[in-house]
Design an enzyme around this catalytic site. Structure first.
Site: not given
Length: 467
Positions: A386, A438
């Site tokens: 993006t 994560h």
């Protein structure tokens, strides 16, 4: 023969849509393949076309209504005659019958019937009074029921005088105007009487009735739930705009991404000097040869693919308790559209040339601006890029696009002082941000991934080895 118009299959994992608008009205002729209405899904806006020719005899679901696959949207009369036309014939027959019965004994004009007490007229109790189903659309009947409007008082403008949604809306608006006008007149009439009552009460002094026994001030009208309440601080200071389906989906998915993923973001900065020099030197020749301008995005797509090869977990996803590693590179490119961000996908981007990447991105941007992106354009994707820099963003933390586990955010290029070989120089620098899940990506891998992207951009000759 009546043919149902239903919600078609909407694409992978999409089961709901919202009616945006009808291109046809009840009673309009329709030809095979002609667009009837527009539906908005969480990903794209699509048209529903007619499978047969005929007359659009009934509209079941209007603009703003949510629908699911298989729901009835309307009815097409294949015979070519709208329902209203049949109603017109029935009305004419009924009129002839009424005229004929006027000469029969017991009619109103018959003196012999004067002694007979006519049956008292039934008081209108609802919108269904004296209006048959073939003279009103289901949507109009439902709206009239909700608004407490008698359909016998509504003038139909559809074919054969059929009452449509627009007719009920006009009737509701007219009643509100009458109510507000009557309310204003009543307030003016009672204000004088109210003032006189207050004067008399003041003259009586403390001998009057206690406050708990006093009547309500006649100048205060009763609250009418059907009357719009004006903003006491001024008109039109607030506007309530319903969310589009796409905006609602974007909102829910962004919240879902933050709630379901252990999202973390790491940052770095990239010296864009070399890439900018390459673009400047080759811009005209590249455009003349390929018919498209050479942009920065193709460099970053190639750099991301090179880094994904080194760190494949960032190109995967979580399915239950398993990690899915994908050995293909479908890179999503976030594109800003009028009603929200969309992410069309460059399929097998590792097999594309710089020109093919730039050409596909330009085509996607044009289709997004026209609202013509297809479900296939948006399906899947293994990693997303993006670019907030086109809007002037200096730094941001992009949000994951589930089920993907990585997204790279680009930003604007600024001339900044940096240290190079022990000297302070001015270089065009860009901050980049990598958001990752994560749960399967450790901080070390994320930092190294971003460093790899940085090295491939700053030394773009190495991209040739990644092709």
């Amino acid at each position: 023969m009546a043919i149902d118009i239903t919600v078609p299959q909407l694409g992978e994992s999409i089961v709901e849509a919202t009616v945006v608008q009808w291109f046809k009205q009840e009673g309009d002729p329709v030809t095979t393949g002609e667009a009837l209405l527009e539906l908005e899904t969480e990903k794209v806006t699509l048209e529903v076309n007619a499978n047969d020719s005929g007359i659009l005899s009934r509209i079941e679901r209007t603009a703003g209504e949510d629908v699911r696959i298989g729901d009835l949207l309307g009815v097409l009369d294949e015979s070519g005659e709208a329902a209203g036309a049949d109603a017109t014939v029935d009305d004419a027959t009924a009129t002839e019958s009424a005229d004929a019965s006027a000469d029969e004994p017991g009619s109103v004009d018959d003196p012999g019937s004067a002694d007979e007490s006519p049956e008292p007229a039934r008081e209108a109790s609802g919108p269904s009074d004296a209006v048959t189903d073939d003279r009103v659309t289901p949507v109009a009947r439902r709206m009239a029921d909700e608004a407490g409007i008698s359909l016998s008082d509504v003038e139909g403008t559809g074919m054969g005088g059929r009452i449509r949604r627009e007719d009920v809306e006009r009737a509701v608006a007219a009643r509100r105007e009458q109510d507000m006008s009557a309310q204003t007149e009543t307030t003016g009439e009672v204000s004088g009487a109210g003032a006189a009552a207050v004067s008399q009460e003041d003259a009586a002094g403390s001998s009057g009735s206690p406050a708990s026994e006093r009547t309500v001030d006649p100048t205060t009208p009763a609250a009418d739930p059907t009357t719009p309440v004006a903003d006491p601080a001024g008109d039109d200071r607030e506007e309530i705009v319903p969310m589009s389906r796409r905006r609602r989906t974007i909102a829910s998915r962004l919240v879902e991404a933050q709630q379901t993923a252990a999202m973390l973001t790491t940052f770095n900065e990239i010296d864009m000097s070399t890439v900018m020099t390459i673009r400047r030197r080759n811009r005209e020749a590249f455009e003349e040869r390929h018919g498209v301008r050479l942009g920065f995005m193709s460099f970053f797509v190639k750099a991301v693919i090179g880094a994904l090869r080194d760190f494949p977990e960032l190109n995967g996803e979580i399915r239950g308790d398993a990690i899915v590693r994908k050995h293909y590179y479908d890179i999503g490119i976030a594109v800003g559209a009028e009603d929200g961000l969309v992410v069309p996908v460059l399929r097998d981007a590792d097999r594309m040339s710089f020109a093919e990447i730039e050409s596909n991105i330009r085509q996607y941007a044009a289709k997004a601006g026209e609202g013509k992106l297809s479900l296939e354009d948006l399906r899947g994707g293994t990693f997303t890029i993006t670019n907030g820099g086109v809007f002037g963003s200096m730094l941001s933390t992009p949000i994951l696009n589930p089920p993907q586990v990585g997204i790279l955010g680009l930003h604007r290029i600024d001339d900044r002082p940096v240290a190079v070989d022990g000297e302070v120089v001015i270089r065009p620098m860009m901050y980049v941000a990598l958001s990752y899940d994560h749960r399967i990506i450790d901080g070390r891998e994320a930092v190294r991934f971003l460093a790899r992207v940085k090295s491939l951009i700053e030394v773009p000759a190495a991209l040739l080895l990644e092709v």
